[in-house]
Design a protein around this motif. Structure first.
Motif, PDB file in Angstrom:
ATOM      1  N   GLU A 108      -6.884  -8.305   5.787  1.00  0.00           N
ATOM      2  CA  GLU A 108      -7.755  -7.609   7.031  1.00  0.00           C
ATOM      3  C   GLU A 108      -7.215  -8.178   8.418  1.00  0.00           C
ATOM      4  OE1 GLU A 108      -8.943  -9.330   4.755  1.00  0.00           O
ATOM      5  OE2 GLU A 108      -9.821  -7.770   3.388  1.00  0.00           O
TER       6      GLU A 108
ATOM      7  N   GLU B 148      -6.379   1.569  -2.392  1.00  0.00           N
ATOM      8  CA  GLU B 148      -7.213   0.824  -1.433  1.00  0.00           C
ATOM      9  C   GLU B 148      -8.145  -0.131  -2.316  1.00  0.00           C
ATOM     10  OE1 GLU B 148      -8.243  -0.540   2.101  1.00  0.00           O
ATOM     11  OE2 GLU B 148      -6.984   1.006   1.904  1.00  0.00           O
ATOM     12  N   GLU B 149      -8.547   0.160  -3.435  1.00  0.00           N
ATOM     13  CA  GLU B 149      -9.131  -0.516  -4.299  1.00  0.00           C
ATOM     14  C   GLU B 149      -8.216  -1.536  -4.726  1.00  0.00           C
ATOM     15  OE1 GLU B 149     -12.860  -1.716  -6.035  1.00  0.00           O
ATOM     16  OE2 GLU B 149     -12.396  -0.006  -4.780  1.00  0.00           O
TER      17      GLU B 149
ATOM     18  N   GLY C 162      -7.669  -4.291  -2.114  1.00  0.00           N
ATOM     19  CA  GLY C 162      -8.784  -5.005  -2.090  1.00  0.00           C
ATOM     20  C   GLY C 162      -8.907  -6.061  -2.973  1.00  0.00           C
TER      21      GLY C 162
ATOM     22  N   GLU D  36       0.882  -1.115   0.051  1.00  0.00           N
ATOM     23  CA  GLU D  36      -0.002  -0.063   0.239  1.00  0.00           C
ATOM     24  C   GLU D  36       0.727   0.970  -0.009  1.00  0.00           C
ATOM     25  OE1 GLU D  36      -3.804   1.903   2.413  1.00  0.00           O
ATOM     26  OE2 GLU D  36      -2.921   0.010   2.880  1.00  0.00           O
TER      27      GLU D  36
ATOM     28  N   TRP E 142     -14.313   1.381  -8.066  1.00  0.00           N
ATOM     29  CA  TRP E 142     -13.773   2.863  -7.903  1.00  0.00           C
ATOM     30  C   TRP E 142     -13.592   3.281  -9.325  1.00  0.00           C
ATOM     31  CZ3 TRP E 142     -10.030   6.057  -9.536  1.00  0.00           C
ATOM     32  CH2 TRP E 142      -9.588   7.293  -8.784  1.00  0.00           C
TER      33      TRP E 142
ATOM     34  N   TYR F  37      -4.952   7.533  -3.009  1.00  0.00           N
ATOM     35  CA  TYR F  37      -5.063   6.589  -1.987  1.00  0.00           C
ATOM     36  C   TYR F  37      -6.315   5.657  -2.211  1.00  0.00           C
ATOM     37  CZ  TYR F  37      -0.478   7.178   0.286  1.00  0.00           C
ATOM     38  OH  TYR F  37       0.906   7.120   0.486  1.00  0.00           O
ATOM     39  N   ASP F  38      -7.510   6.409  -2.714  1.00  0.00           N
ATOM     40  CA  ASP F  38      -8.653   5.809  -2.658  1.00  0.00           C
ATOM     41  C   ASP F  38      -8.596   4.578  -3.690  1.00  0.00           C
ATOM     42  OD1 ASP F  38      -9.874   7.250  -0.868  1.00  0.00           O
ATOM     43  OD2 ASP F  38     -10.709   8.670  -2.493  1.00  0.00           O
TER      44      ASP F  38
END
Length: 686
Positions: free
Chosen positions: A276, A265-266, A269, A96, A178, A261-262
């Protein structure tokens, strides 16, 4: 004829980039400074089929925002026409954090190959990375490698050679939530660009791009330049100004960062499985270790534990070294006597070299434990938290928490700590950090603390030594605060700390072992070079005077020099000529203060019970007591750093004037603090 190809290695600090680079180049390296800066430029060459490939190892950087010297150097080279292909080395265990730089590189429009390093750590954590989906989402080759195990190297360099000169990527396969929320404008935009922003941001990018194309038709990659203008990038704004007051009405850097960063994050995922559980564990631990109230006391407690281990375990082990030095001294004396060597040369070898160098070697177990603990804390990911914890305090002192990172490095050695100040964003912060970092207790000072606290503080020796580390931090913060107060009203702004905290991990035994070995090797090298030479020179200074060889040390050149500066040192509790001589000798290397003390008092093994009793008796006979010992420790903590550190300050600052000021300032600070401790202490001891 073989073709020429230039490949740039770039990546976040500690991503394994340099290890990977060295795996290709071996010892075939060329090291120099980049033009105009002190940041090193490292190059190497390899051959691949009909290609002569020049590899360039760029400084570690988190982004291409061009705040720090490393970022400026990396961006300047990446943007130049010298680079044919970029290898972005990504730490798979911190995917990340690393992907932010990757997205910036992809926006440059140059050929990029992602080297996914440290995959073994991902496996150990019970996670997996989808190596099919990740290149689909990034639109570039993603090659799993292991710099440590040297796997995937041939595939990576082949991919780089094949990808060089590629102007168009395959269509990007987004097809995820996204980008579905941001599907605006022509569909080909979503096929061409990895990073597609929201509707309003894309409108602004298009407007700025059109203006750039109209005003600067020769510009390359107008989209990247448009994004930089929207971010308010100083260098791009100065080079390519455009008149769009309605579009460029403010800096959109934060908006662009958040949208990146959005997207990251996608990506996480979709490509990282079983993520997690690890993230939840890190978050739970950080609730305690980075707590706004308890974070600092916990840090101080951890450092106290480090020094408890340094003293208890280290003192247990050093008994074996003491026996070795005693045996070596007796064996050398017997051997020299058997060879008929003269008394003068025998005294030089036993009372000078062995007493000086051997006395320092007996502290090796303590140094080993200290470095082992620091390596453990660093490899777990805790040291990054220390900067985060200190950010609020550092901000009040006019520095960001980032400035505490060089200061933490100073616990090991001041030389790399001073060099680490390059990571700060402006010249003012770098110079302030270089000024206060030598106040941190480097490992070379530890033998001084162990010796004098052991001589005069008995069962409180560990607390006396630990207090030196606290005093160093407090003095550094106080000096920074005074400088910040003097700067108020000059419009100087302090940048906030932007740092992503890595997940906690079990330390790698190999990484810790390499770190500790390098530090121990440096210590041994110093004992065999600087301390060896200093011990010989000091022996001559203490055994020869204006009349030649003398048995009376008080008539030696060393005594004359020491007595000359006693009036200056006396108000600070240091008015003893042997102490003055030891302090002067300590400028070469701080450990020399201990070896000098051994030579001054004619002790072959200063760390043994008999040796310490002899030194304590000699000092007490001069009226030297616990308060004087504490002042010696404080003065050694704060006064002139070692010669190597002075040299690095000169190189990093580029100014002899600043270096001279730094040295004078540190001597003055040491004298003032020691003076206050001695004078106030005398009020209570009378």
């Amino acid at each position: 004829m073989a073709r020429e190809l230039t490949v740039a290695f770039i990546g976040n600090p500690n991503c394994g980039k340099t290890t990977l680079f060295n795996a290709y180049t071996g010892a075939n390296l060329k090291v120099a400074n980049w033009p105009g800066v002190t940041v090193e430029r490292v190059e190497g060459t390899v051959k691949d089929h009909d290609l002569n490939i020049k590899l360039v190892d760029l400084p570690g950087t988190y982004s291409l925002t061009s705040y720090t010297m490393e970022e400026q150097v990396s961006r300047r080279f990446i943007l130049s026409d010298e680079v044919d292909v970029i290898i972005d080395v990504v730490d798979a265990s911190s995917l990340e954090r690393n992907l932010y730089l990757t997205l910036q590189l992809l926006e440059l429009g140059k050929p990029v190959v992602v080297a996914l390093n440290m995959m073994d750590i991902i496996a150990k954590r019970g996670m997996e990375i989808d190596l099919h989906r990740l290149p689909e989402m990034l639109g570039v080759p993603v090659i799993p490698v292991s710099a440590r195990k040297r796997t995937g190297l041939e595939v990576l360099i082949h991919a780089a050679a094949h990808h060089a000169g590629t102007e168009h990527r395959d269509p990007i396969i987004h097809e995820h939530e996204w980008h579905s929320r941001r599907r605006t404008g022509p569909a080909e935009k979503h096929e061409r660009y990895v990073m597609v922003y929201d509707e309003l941001m894309e409108f602004r990018i298009d407007a700025v791009s059109t203006a750039l194309e109209r005003k600067y038709p020769a510009i390359k990659n107008t989209r990247w330049h448009a994004i930089k203008l929207l971010e308010g990038d100083g260098a791009v704004t100065a080079q390519y100004p455009v008149d769009l007051p309605d579009i460029l009405d403010r800096s959109y850097e934060t908006d662009i960062i958040n949208q990146k960063y959005d997207f990251i994050e996608e990506v996480m995922g979709e490509v990282l499985v079983h993520r997690e559980e690890k993230a939840a564990l890190t978050e739970r631990v950080d609730q305690v270790l980075t707590h706004p109230v308890w974070g600092l006391p916990i840090f101080l407690g951890i450092m106290a534990l480090v020094f408890f281990l340094t003293f208890t375990v280290g003192d247990f082990l050093k008994g074996f070294f003491e026996l070795g030095v005693e045996w070596l001294t007796l064996a050398a004396a017997d051997l020299l006597a058997g060879w008929g060597v003269g008394e003068l040369l025998t005294a030089l070898i036993t009372d000078g070299i062995i007493a000086g160098v051997g006395g320092i070697l007996t502290f090796l177990p303590n140094i080993f434990i200290l470095f082992l603990a620091l390596a453990f804390l660093e490899d777990t990911g805790y040291m990054a938290r220390v900067a985060y914890i200190m950010d609020g305090i550092m901000g009040k002192m006019g520095l960001s928490g980032r400035a505490f990172l060089p200061m933490v490095l100073g616990f090991g050695c001041s030389v790399p700590a001073i060099m680490a100040s390059r990571a700060l964003e402006n010249r003012r912060d770098r110079f302030k950090t270089m000024l206060v970092t030598p106040f941190m207790s480097c490992s070379a000072r530890l033998p001084i603390y162990i010796l004098f606290s052991g001589l005069f503080f008995d069962r409180y020796a560990m607390l006396a030594a630990y207090s030196m580390y606290l005093i160093g931090i407090l003095v550094a913060l106080l000096v920074a605060f005074v400088l910040h107060t003097l700067e108020k009203g000059k419009g100087i702004q302090t940048n906030d700390l932007l740092i992503e905290l890595p997940e906690y991990k079990m330390p790698s035994a190999r990484t810790v072992a390499v770190y500790v070995w390098e530090k121990v090797k440096d210590y041994l090298t110093k004992a065999g070079t600087v301390i060896f030479v200093a011990s010989i020179l000091l022996w001559f200074l203490l055994n020869f005077g204006p009349g030649g060889y003398t048995d009376l040390m008080e008539e030696s050149f060393g005594a004359i020099l020491g007595k000359a500066i006693v009036p200056f040192l006396a108000p600070a509790g240091l008015g003893f000529w042997p102490i003055a001589v030891a302090l002067i000798a300590g400028i070469s290397a701080k450990e020399v203060v201990v070896s000098s003390t051994a030579i001054l008092f004619g002790v072959n093994n200063i760390n043994s019970a008999a040796g310490m009793a002899a030194v304590a008796g000699g000092l007490s006979a001069m009226g030297f007591g616990p308060l004087n010992a504490y002042c010696v420790m404080v003065f050694c903590l704060l006064y002139v750093p070692c010669a190597a550190t002075i040299g690095v300050i000169r190189r990093e600052s580029g100014s002899w004037k600043w270096t001279a000021f730094s040295v004078a300032f540190q001597v003055a600070t040491a004298w003032v603090v020691s003076f206050l401790i001695y004078q106030v202490g005398n009020l209570f001891l009378r």
